[in-house]
Scaffold this motif. Structure first.
Motif, PDB file in Angstrom:
ATOM      1  N   ARG A  80      -3.433  -4.777  -8.270  1.00 32.23           N
ATOM      2  CA  ARG A  80      -2.135  -4.573  -8.201  1.00 32.23           C
ATOM      3  C   ARG A  80      -1.682  -4.882  -6.595  1.00 32.23           C
ATOM      4  O   ARG A  80      -2.609  -4.450  -5.718  1.00 32.23           O
ATOM      5  CB  ARG A  80      -1.722  -3.135  -8.252  1.00 32.23           C
ATOM      6  CG  ARG A  80      -0.227  -2.832  -8.018  1.00 32.23           C
ATOM      7  CD  ARG A  80       0.183  -1.389  -8.752  1.00 32.23           C
ATOM      8  NE  ARG A  80      -0.631  -0.162  -8.217  1.00 32.23           N
ATOM      9  CZ  ARG A  80      -0.350   0.980  -8.040  1.00 32.23           C
ATOM     10  NH1 ARG A  80       0.563   1.690  -8.600  1.00 32.23           N
ATOM     11  NH2 ARG A  80      -1.001   2.105  -7.130  1.00 32.23           N
ATOM     12  N   CYS A  81      -0.506  -5.188  -6.524  1.00 34.20           N
ATOM     13  CA  CYS A  81       0.084  -5.205  -5.295  1.00 34.20           C
ATOM     14  C   CYS A  81       1.389  -4.665  -5.175  1.00 34.20           C
ATOM     15  O   CYS A  81       2.175  -4.916  -6.317  1.00 34.20           O
ATOM     16  CB  CYS A  81       0.227  -6.570  -4.619  1.00 34.20           C
ATOM     17  SG  CYS A  81      -1.408  -7.772  -4.444  1.00 34.20           S
ATOM     18  N   GLY A  82       1.742  -3.955  -4.535  1.00 34.09           N
ATOM     19  CA  GLY A  82       3.016  -2.959  -4.580  1.00 34.09           C
ATOM     20  C   GLY A  82       3.719  -2.514  -3.185  1.00 34.09           C
ATOM     21  O   GLY A  82       2.868  -2.164  -2.422  1.00 34.09           O
ATOM     22  N   PHE A  83       5.301  -2.498  -2.980  1.00 37.46           N
ATOM     23  CA  PHE A  83       5.597  -1.833  -1.896  1.00 37.46           C
ATOM     24  C   PHE A  83       6.832  -1.014  -1.833  1.00 37.46           C
ATOM     25  O   PHE A  83       7.889  -1.370  -2.518  1.00 37.46           O
ATOM     26  CB  PHE A  83       5.934  -3.210  -1.055  1.00 37.46           C
ATOM     27  CG  PHE A  83       4.786  -4.429  -0.638  1.00 37.46           C
ATOM     28  CD1 PHE A  83       3.972  -4.069   0.036  1.00 37.46           C
ATOM     29  CD2 PHE A  83       5.015  -5.296  -1.625  1.00 37.46           C
ATOM     30  CE1 PHE A  83       2.622  -4.870   0.268  1.00 37.46           C
ATOM     31  CE2 PHE A  83       3.810  -6.263  -1.547  1.00 37.46           C
ATOM     32  CZ  PHE A  83       2.699  -5.878  -0.681  1.00 37.46           C
ATOM     33  N   GLU A  84       6.506   0.328  -1.869  1.00 41.23           N
ATOM     34  CA  GLU A  84       7.532   1.272  -1.844  1.00 41.23           C
ATOM     35  C   GLU A  84       8.563   1.360  -2.906  1.00 41.23           C
ATOM     36  O   GLU A  84       9.597   1.263  -2.605  1.00 41.23           O
ATOM     37  CB  GLU A  84       8.280   1.196  -0.494  1.00 41.23           C
ATOM     38  CG  GLU A  84       8.978   2.497  -0.035  1.00 41.23           C
ATOM     39  CD  GLU A  84       9.873   2.366   1.232  1.00 41.23           C
ATOM     40  OE1 GLU A  84      10.330   3.347   1.376  1.00 41.23           O
ATOM     41  OE2 GLU A  84       9.891   1.294   1.939  1.00 41.23           O
ATOM     42  N   GLY A  85       8.048   1.125  -3.977  1.00 43.64           N
ATOM     43  CA  GLY A  85       8.825   1.406  -5.211  1.00 43.64           C
ATOM     44  C   GLY A  85       9.710   0.285  -5.473  1.00 43.64           C
ATOM     45  O   GLY A  85      10.794   0.276  -6.321  1.00 43.64           O
TER      46      GLY A  85
END
Length: 581
Positions: free
Chosen positions: A180-185
């Protein structure tokens, strides 16, 4: 090799107190003794730790944490850095050693200083028929904490011939997908086979060590490097135990804090540092996926600085509910930067919410931490005849991921072949060796991303800017597909994918461009523009000029042939064209 032992004062309050003021000193000591231990200290002192080993992440004790923190604060200090010891000296004339008893000199083709990653290049060169010795300050063994890598990268070790696929399977502790890659919702991007293997460094290093020994390699453990004297015909190494070694070439694989690198850089402060803390713990649920990069919040204030925190998380091979989580940030090494212990205090506070688990439900098995300095002028050219930096010491790792092992696997074939050719032709002058650590525009272009991910105290830049920028970049790469996204996630910057990504970002979110200028600054952008141009130029050279020259290279005189092979390798690797899906 690991860094030297530093004397640590357990309380900074006594620093600067006049020695004649014994009453005041006693008062400071009393205050120190009344301070309660931090949560980090309590956790770490309740964990049984083994012996420290060489290389980043090889120490786990609270005392080692405090020593590293002292080193980190020294780097951040405004005080001028003390001139480093001059480990290497140039001696005019040939080396002549006495044949008298007690003056014996062991002679090798190549001596590798630093065994944790040096064992890989040493084995590759031994397999080519060179007589190689490894000098390691500690016991040559891998750390307990796993290395995360993709199978594609790991198979490069098979391609070089230092392992076979059966050895690879023995070293793999854990396999997991997706990633996974993700940034602040703002949404998540999922991919597969990126850093999805957990490799046991202990097993892997032991396997390579056995192969090295079977090839006739020599390992000298418990020996520190005292001095290196470079003569016209040899490099002579004096060890801390009194031994004297002679070789045609010394490979410096002593890592980020190599004493030779400190001398070459004259103790200069790093241009950027990635500070990492984390733990391996037991008790996680749904432990089958990994996080390659994840941000759960905007910029936070820790210590005296604003920092943007990022996370990585990987299942560990030691048990089905064991998981390693890292929290890291990019900083300019300046006064006020958070200490490792301050970051760990924030880690204990923030990690449970990030992973959806209570700290009380976890058994902390190991606490990990490290500082990874990097310099704009990397890779480091050879500053001396007969000495070449390798691995982290060379600065060839990405300034974004600081993935020394992944970088090693990608460059090992190029470097082992190039070093062997240099040895065969006696091309061990500093200019020839520098061709093996050449300017790589894709590595230099990565600096823009490192600068953009480093929080700045800019009142007109939103605290969520870094997450906004990363999200739109990753969203654009996902739309452009695997040929764009996958190389980037494996630290390979290529001209075509970069142009496409930047173009799509400008189309989708043009309003973010002014904040980029404010965040990184005009000088950084101008410098990056030069590397961006060179990235395109190297792509052209590798794609169109290389095929015209290569058929004729074998007909060149030996030194010219070596040089042109190095030039063509630099074009290929500097454009990221060594990467194939």
């Amino acid at each position: 090799m690991g860094m030297g032992v530093l004397q640590f004062q357990p309380c900074n309050l006594i620093n600067g107190v006049p020695h004649s003021s014994s009453l005041l000193l006693g008062r400071h000591l009393k205050i120190c003794s009344q301070q309660s231990p931090t949560r980090t200290q309590r956790i770490m002192e309740n964990i049984s730790v083994g012996a420290e080993v060489g290389g980043a992440g090889g120490a786990y004790s609270y005392g080692a944490l405090k020593r590293l923190d002292q080193l980190w604060m020294n780097i951040c200090s405004v005080e001028p850095v003390a001139k480093p010891p001059q480990v290497v000296t140039r001696v005019r004339g040939p080396f002549k050693h006495s044949e008298e008893p007690g003056n014996a000199v062991e002679t090798y083709d190549v001596i590798v200083c630093g065994g944790t990653l040096g064992i890989f290049i040493a084995t590759a060169l031994s397999a080519k028929g060179l007589k190689v010795a490894i000098v390691e300050r500690n016991v040559l063994k891998g750390r307990e904490q796993e290395w995360n890598i993709s199978r594609k990268e790991l198979l490069e070790l098979v391609k070089v011939g230092i392992l076979d696929e059966g050895d690879i399977e023995q070293a793999v502790s854990a396999t997991f997908n997706p990633n996974r890659c993700g940034f602040e919702g703002k949404g998540e991007i999922w991919t597969e086979n990126i850093l999805n293997l957990g490799i046991s460094p202990q097993r892997l290093v032991d396997i390579v060590k056995d192969n090295f020994n079977s090839l006739g390699g020599v390992i000298l453990e418990g020996c520190g490097v005292s001095t290196v004297s470079v003569y016209d015909n040899a490099a002579v190494l004096e060890l801390s135990d009194g031994k004297t070694l002679s070789s045609d070439l010394i490979i410096d694989a002593m890592g980020n804090f190599s004493p030779i690198v400190r001398q070459v850089r004259d103790g200069r402060k790093p241009d950027g540092v990635c500070v990492v803390v984390g733990s391996c713990a037991r008790g996680f649920r749904n432990n089958i996926t990994s996080d390659v990069i994840y941000s759960s919040s905007a910029v936070k204030h820790i210590g005296q600085s604003d920092v943007q925190l990022f996370w990585e998380a990987f299942p560990a091979g030691s048990g089905p509910s064991d998981r390693t989580t890292y929290m890291f940030t990019y900083v300019d090494p300046q006064p006020g930067c958070p200490t490792l212990e301050e970051l760990l205090e924030s880690y204990w506070e923030l990690m449970p919410n990030y992973q959806g688990v209570s700290l009380d439900d976890l058994k902390i098995m190991r606490v990990v931490y490290g500082i990874f300095p990097t310099y704009c002028d990397s890779p480091l050219p050879a500053a001396f005849d007969r000495i070449l930096q390798f691995g982290d010491a060379s600065g060839i790792q990405s300034p974004v991921s600081f993935g020394g092992f992944g970088s090693l696997t990608r460059h090992l074939e190029r470097l082992s072949s190039g070093i062997y050719e240099a040895m065969k032709g006696s091309f061990t002058d500093s200019y020839s060796l520098s061709l093996l650590n050449p300017y790589l525009p894709n590595l230099s272009a990565s600096w823009l991303f490192q600068r953009a991910m480093c929080a700045k105290q800019q009142p007109d830049v939103s605290p969520s800017f870094i997450n906004d920028l990363l999200h739109v970049n990753f969203q654009s790469m996902e739309k452009l597909g695997d040929p764009v996204l996958r190389p980037f996630l494996q630290d390979v910057i290529q001209f075509g994918p970069l142009v496409k990504t930047l173009g799509l970002v400008m189309l989708n979110k043009p309003q973010i461009i002014p904040s980029i200028f404010k965040q990184v600054g005009i000088p950084v952008l101008l410098d990056w523009s030069g590397h961006f141009f060179m990235l395109g130029y190297y792509t052209f050279l590798s794609a169109y000029v290389d095929p015209l020259i290569r058929p004729s290279v074998d007909k060149f005189p030996s030194k010219m042939k070596f040089q042109w092979k190095c030039y063509m390798d630099a074009w290929k690797y500097g454009a990221g064209l060594d990467y194939r899906l």
